[in-house]
Design a protein around this motif. Structure first.
Motif, mmCIF file in Angstrom:
data_model
loop_
_atom_site.group_PDB
_atom_site.id
_atom_site.type_symbol
_atom_site.label_atom_id
_atom_site.label_comp_id
_atom_site.label_asym_id
_atom_site.label_seq_id
_atom_site.Cartn_x
_atom_site.Cartn_y
_atom_site.Cartn_z
ATOM 1 N N GLY A 16 0.806 -1.213 0.000
ATOM 2 C CA GLY A 16 0.000 0.000 0.000
ATOM 3 C C GLY A 16 0.838 1.261 0.000
ATOM 4 O O GLY A 16 1.940 1.302 0.561
ATOM 5 N N ALA A 17 0.292 2.285 -0.619
ATOM 6 C CA ALA A 17 1.002 3.560 -0.773
ATOM 7 C C ALA A 17 1.300 4.229 0.564
ATOM 8 O O ALA A 17 2.397 4.746 0.778
ATOM 9 C CB ALA A 17 0.197 4.508 -1.667
ATOM 10 N N GLY A 18 0.344 4.228 1.468
ATOM 11 C CA GLY A 18 0.538 4.913 2.745
ATOM 12 C C GLY A 18 1.675 4.333 3.558
ATOM 13 O O GLY A 18 2.553 5.061 4.034
ATOM 14 N N PRO A 26 10.185 9.062 6.051
ATOM 15 C CA PRO A 26 9.693 9.207 7.427
ATOM 16 C C PRO A 26 9.706 10.644 7.942
ATOM 17 O O PRO A 26 8.943 10.976 8.846
ATOM 18 C CB PRO A 26 10.645 8.323 8.239
ATOM 19 N N ASP A 27 10.538 11.499 7.363
ATOM 20 C CA ASP A 27 10.592 12.891 7.812
ATOM 21 C C ASP A 27 9.583 13.780 7.098
ATOM 22 O O ASP A 27 9.439 14.957 7.420
ATOM 23 C CB ASP A 27 12.005 13.458 7.613
ATOM 24 N N GLY A 28 8.890 13.214 6.120
ATOM 25 C CA GLY A 28 7.865 13.963 5.407
ATOM 26 C C GLY A 28 8.397 15.128 4.591
ATOM 27 O O GLY A 28 7.720 16.143 4.466
ATOM 28 N N PHE A 35 12.694 7.518 -6.716
ATOM 29 C CA PHE A 35 12.920 6.090 -6.897
ATOM 30 C C PHE A 35 12.762 5.287 -5.608
ATOM 31 O O PHE A 35 13.020 4.089 -5.593
ATOM 32 C CB PHE A 35 14.281 5.835 -7.531
ATOM 33 N N THR A 36 12.327 5.921 -4.538
ATOM 34 C CA THR A 36 12.014 5.201 -3.308
ATOM 35 C C THR A 36 10.510 5.180 -3.053
ATOM 36 O O THR A 36 10.046 4.480 -2.169
ATOM 37 C CB THR A 36 12.700 5.847 -2.083
ATOM 38 N N ALA A 71 9.273 -1.923 8.678
ATOM 39 C CA ALA A 71 10.363 -1.781 7.708
ATOM 40 C C ALA A 71 10.022 -2.572 6.454
ATOM 41 O O ALA A 71 9.257 -3.531 6.506
ATOM 42 C CB ALA A 71 11.669 -2.290 8.305
ATOM 43 N N LEU A 72 10.597 -2.146 5.350
ATOM 44 C CA LEU A 72 10.446 -2.910 4.126
ATOM 45 C C LEU A 72 11.688 -2.736 3.269
ATOM 46 O O LEU A 72 12.387 -1.733 3.360
ATOM 47 C CB LEU A 72 9.183 -2.532 3.344
ATOM 48 N N MET A 73 11.944 -3.757 2.469
ATOM 49 C CA MET A 73 13.035 -3.712 1.510
ATOM 50 C C MET A 73 12.487 -4.197 0.178
ATOM 51 O O MET A 73 12.055 -5.345 0.064
ATOM 52 C CB MET A 73 14.198 -4.594 1.939
ATOM 53 N N PRO A 74 12.475 -3.322 -0.814
ATOM 54 C CA PRO A 74 12.008 -3.749 -2.129
ATOM 55 C C PRO A 74 12.979 -4.786 -2.701
ATOM 56 O O PRO A 74 14.183 -4.551 -2.751
ATOM 57 C CB PRO A 74 12.039 -2.476 -2.973
ATOM 58 N N LEU A 75 12.440 -5.916 -3.099
ATOM 59 C CA LEU A 75 13.253 -6.983 -3.671
ATOM 60 C C LEU A 75 12.539 -7.585 -4.875
ATOM 61 O O LEU A 75 11.308 -7.605 -4.932
ATOM 62 C CB LEU A 75 13.490 -8.094 -2.648
#
Length: 80
Positions: A16-18, A26-28, A35-36, A71-75
């Motif tokens: 999800g986008a949110g 995280p700092d808005g 690209f993140t 946390a997430l890591m695009p893989l």
């Protein structure tokens, strides 16, 4: 304190986008790196550019605590 649980998400849409953008920025800040952002990964996947048939199967690593993504890591699984 709840334990972290790891899972594999089959697509950016499954996260999800949110949640994705909240972790990527995280700092808005007003102009985060493009690209993140969720929109970049979702466009790759929804267009078929990053898909199993092109050799790039999404398999994003997600860490959750008490059902909340921490946390997430695009893989991508490279299969050709």
């Amino acid at each position: 304190m709840a334990e972290l649980e790891a899972r594999i998400a089959p697509s950016a849409a499954a996260i999800g986008a949110g949640s994705w953008n909240g972790l990527a920025n995280p700092d808005g800040i007003a102009d985060p790196h493009p690209f993140t952002r969720y929109e970049f990964f979702a466009a790759l996947e929804e267009s078929g550019s990053a898909a199993g048939k092109t050799g790039w199967q999404p398999c994003h690593l997600v860490l959750e605590e008490a059902g909340q993504i921490k946390a997430l890591m695009p893989l991508y699984l490279k299969n050709h």
